[in-house]
Design an enzyme around this catalytic site. Structure first.
Site, PDB file in Angstrom:
ATOM      1  N   ILE A 138      28.803  49.425  -5.421  1.00 37.29           N
ATOM      2  CA  ILE A 138      28.235  48.572  -6.458  1.00 37.29           C
ATOM      3  C   ILE A 138      28.478  47.110  -6.143  1.00 37.29           C
ATOM      4  CG2 ILE A 138      28.290  47.995  -8.915  1.00 37.29           C
ATOM      5  CD1 ILE A 138      29.647  50.842  -9.259  1.00 37.29           C
ATOM      6  N   CYS A 139      27.443  46.287  -6.340  1.00 32.27           N
ATOM      7  CA  CYS A 139      27.625  44.844  -6.207  1.00 32.27           C
ATOM      8  C   CYS A 139      27.617  44.241  -7.599  1.00 32.27           C
ATOM      9  CB  CYS A 139      26.502  44.245  -5.361  1.00 32.27           C
ATOM     10  SG  CYS A 139      26.633  42.470  -5.214  1.00 32.27           S
ATOM     11  N   LEU A 140      28.815  43.984  -8.118  1.00 33.18           N
ATOM     12  CA  LEU A 140      28.918  43.399  -9.459  1.00 33.18           C
ATOM     13  C   LEU A 140      30.125  42.465  -9.458  1.00 33.18           C
ATOM     14  CD1 LEU A 140      27.864  43.419 -12.410  1.00 33.18           C
ATOM     15  CD2 LEU A 140      29.465  45.269 -12.869  1.00 33.18           C
ATOM     16  N   ASN A 183      21.209  46.657  -6.825  1.00 31.52           N
ATOM     17  CA  ASN A 183      22.617  46.278  -6.707  1.00 31.52           C
ATOM     18  C   ASN A 183      23.550  47.460  -6.476  1.00 31.52           C
ATOM     19  OD1 ASN A 183      21.279  44.414  -9.101  1.00 31.52           O
ATOM     20  ND2 ASN A 183      22.313  43.284  -7.474  1.00 31.52           N
TER      21      ASN A 183
END
Lengths: 195, 279
Positions: free
Chosen positions: A89-91, A81
Site C-alpha cells: 500500500i502507498c499511503l 495506490n
C-alpha cells in the site's frame, strides 16, 4: 515490545462499532499473537469496490505506536495506490506521516477512504495508475471485476464451505483445501475430487 | 551532629559508586556492604539509605526496606524513591491504607520529575494494583450487604401486605397489581444502586490519546491537547517534534502540567475504584 494494553483496547474499541464503520480487526488466523492481526474493510458504496470485503494483513513493529503498523492487502485489489501483485500500500500515514495519535482503526478507515479516492499521481502500481488516468472506464470495469472475483470470495466463504460439505466432503478438509487455493471454489473441488 | 569532614564525604561517595556498580551487576550482597559502609561514614545522606533499600527490595527483604526508607524520609521527606519503596513494603505486609498513602505521596512528588528519576509509571503500577484490590474488597462487601438489605425489604414488604390483607378485606385486582409493581420497583432501585459499583468505561476525556489509558501525569501542549507525560516525551524523542494530533511543531519545554485534568482523574478514581484496573 509494543504497548500490549493499548492494542487490546484498540481491538475492543474498533470492533464495537464495526457495523457502522465497516472496519474490524481480529487476530491473524485466530492465533494468539497480538503483533499479527488481520483487518477487514468493506468496499465503499458507489465505487468499483462496493460489495467487496477486503482483508488486510497487519503486523505491529515492536516500536508501535511510535512506529506505524505494517499493512498490506491480502485480498487482490485493482487500485492505483495498491500493488496488484503483492497488495503493498502507498499511503502517507503508514509511512512518514504516521502519528501515535492514529490507531489501527483510523488507519483502516483511511484505507477505505483511499479506495474511494485513489491518488494516481502518487501510485504504488504504475500499470493501474496509467489505466486510471488514460482509460478510466476500463479501470472501473477491471476494478469491479477484481472485486467480484476476489473480494466476494471472502464474504461467501461459509457459503462455499456449506456447498462442498453438502457434496459429501468432510468440513475440516473443505476448509483447509479452500484455504490452500485462496478460496477458489472450483479449484478446491478439483483438489478434493483428486485427493 | 558534627559536620562530616570533606575527605570522609568523598570516601562515602566513592563507596556509593562502588555500590551502584555492584548493583548493576546484580551483586546485591556486595552492593549492600558498600552502601552500609557509606552509611557508617555519612549517616545523613538519604540516597545511601534509599539505594540500600533498593537492594533489599530486590531481595524481597521488606522489613529492611521499610527501615531504610523511614530513615531516608527523616533525612529527606521529598524522596520519591523512599516513599515509593516504603509504600511497596507496607503493601507487602498487608498494610493497604499505609501503603497507599505512601504511594500517593510518591506519585504526587514524582509527577513532573526530571527524566533521570522519573518513575511515575512504576509507582502507578503498584498503587493501581493496591487500589484495585481495595476497591474489589469494598465493593464485594457492599454488594453483599445490599443483597441482604434487598431481601429484607422484600420480605418486609410482603409481610406488610399480608397484615394489611388480614385487617381489611380486599381482593381487588388493582391493589394486587400495584403491589407487584412496587416489588418490581424495589428490585429496580437496588439494581440501579448496584450499577454504580460495576466497572464501566473510563470517559475518553480522562484518557491519553496515545496510551488510551487513564492519565497519571497529564501534560498539555500549546495546541491544547493533553497527553501522558512519559509517552509524549517518548514521541518527541522517537517520532518527531510535533503534536501527534494537530501536527503542530512541539518542543519538550512547551509541555505544561494539566492540573485540571489531573484533579478530574483523581475525582473519578476516588469514585470509581475499578478504573485502577490494569489490563
Amino acid at each position: 515490545m509494543f504497548d500490549v494494553s493499548r492494542v487490546q483496547k484498540e481491538l475492543t474499541e474498533c470492533n464495537r462499532d464495526k457495523a457502522i464503520s465497516g472496519v474490524s480487526i481480529a487476530l491473524y488466523e485466530g492465533g494468539s499473537d497480538l503483533s499479527h492481526l488481520r483487518g477487514t474493510i468493506t468496499g465503499p458504496v458507489s465505487t468499483p469496490y462496493e460489495g467487496g470485503t477486503f482483508l488486510i494483513d497487519i503486523q505491529l513493529p515492536s516500536g508501535y505506536p511510535f512506529e506505524p503498523p505494517k499493512m498490506q492487502f491480502i485480498t487482490k485489489v485493482w487500485h492505483p495506490n495498491i500493488s496488484s501483485q503483492n497488495g503493498a500500500i502507498c499511503l502517507d500515514i503508514l509511512k512518514d506521516q504516521w502519528s501515535p495519535a492514529l490507531t489501527l482503526k483510523t488507519a483502516l478507515v483511511s484505507l477505505q477512504a483511499l479506495l474511494s479516492a485513489p491518488e494516481p499521481d502518487d501510485p504504488q502500481d504504475a500499470v493501474v495508475a496509467k489505466q486510471y488516468l488514460q482509460e478510466y472506464p476500463t479501470f472501473v470495469a477491471t476494478a469491479r471485476y477484481w472485486t467480484e472475483a476476489f473480494a466476494r470470495t471472502s464474504v461467501a466463504i461459509e457459503e462455499k464451505v456449506r456447498r462442498l460439505v453438502e457434496m459429501g466432503f468432510p468440513e475440516d478438509l473443505v476448509k483447509s483445501t479452500l484455504d490452500s487455493v485462496n478460496g477458489d471454489e472450483n479449484l478446491a473441488l478439483e483438489k478434493l475430487c483428486s485427493s | 551532629m558534627a559536620p562530616v569532614p570533606a575527605s570522609v564525604a568523598r570516601q562515602a561517595e566513592l563507596l556509593k559508586q562502588d555500590g551502584n556498580t555492584y548493583f548493576k551487576k546484580e551483586r546485591l550482597g556486595a552492593a549492600i556492604d558498600a552502601y552500609t559502609e557509606a552509611i557508617t561514614l555519612c549517616p545523613d545522606v538519604a540516597v545511601y539509605w534509599t539505594n540500600r533499600a533498593l537492594c533489599y527490595m530486590r531481595r524481597k527483604e521488606w522489613n529492611k526496606v521499610e527501615e531504610d526508607c523511614k530513615k531516608a524520609l527523616q533525612l529527606d521527606s521529598h524522596s520519591v524513591k523512599a516513599h515509593y519503596m516504603l509504600g511497596h513494603a507496607l503493601l507487602e505486609r498487608q498494610d493497604y491504607a499505609g501503603g497507599i498513602k505512601e504511594l500517593e505521596k510518591a506519585l504526587d512528588l514524582g509527577r513532573g520529575a526530571n527524566p533521570a528519576s522519573y518513575m511515575v509509571e512504576d509507582i502507578w503500577q503498584v498503587l493501581a494494583k493496591a487500589k484495585y484490590l481495595e476497591w474489589e474488597d469494598l465493593s464485594s462487601k457492599h454488594i453483599y450487604r445490599m443483597h441482604k438489605l434487598m431481601e429484607a425489604c422484600e420480605r418486609a414488604l410482603t409481610s406488610f401486605y399480608t397484615i394489611e390483607d388480614s385487617q381489611v378485606q380486599n381482593d381487588c385486582e388493582e391493589i394486587a397489581s400495584e403491589r407487584l409493581q412496587q416489588l418490581e420497583f424495589l428490585k429496580d432501585v437496588f439494581g440501579k444502586a448496584e450499577q454504580d459499583d460495576q466497572p464501566k468505561e473510563v470517559p475518553d476525556y480522562l484518557c491519553c490519546q496515545i496510551t488510551l489509558d487513564i492519565f497519571r501525569d497529564p501534560v498539555i501542549t500549546p495546541s491544547g491537547i493533553t497527553y501522558e507525560r512519559a509517552v509524549i516525551l517518548d514521541h518527541l524523542r522517537k517520532v518527531g517534534k510535533f503534536d501527534p494530533v494537530t501536527r503542530e511543531p512541539l518542543e519538550q519545554h512547551q509541555l505544561v502540567p494539566n492540573l485540571a485534568i489531573k484533579e478530574a482523574v483523581q475525582a473519578f478514581l476516588d469514585k470509581h475504584g475499578w478504573a485502577y484496573k490494569m489490563s
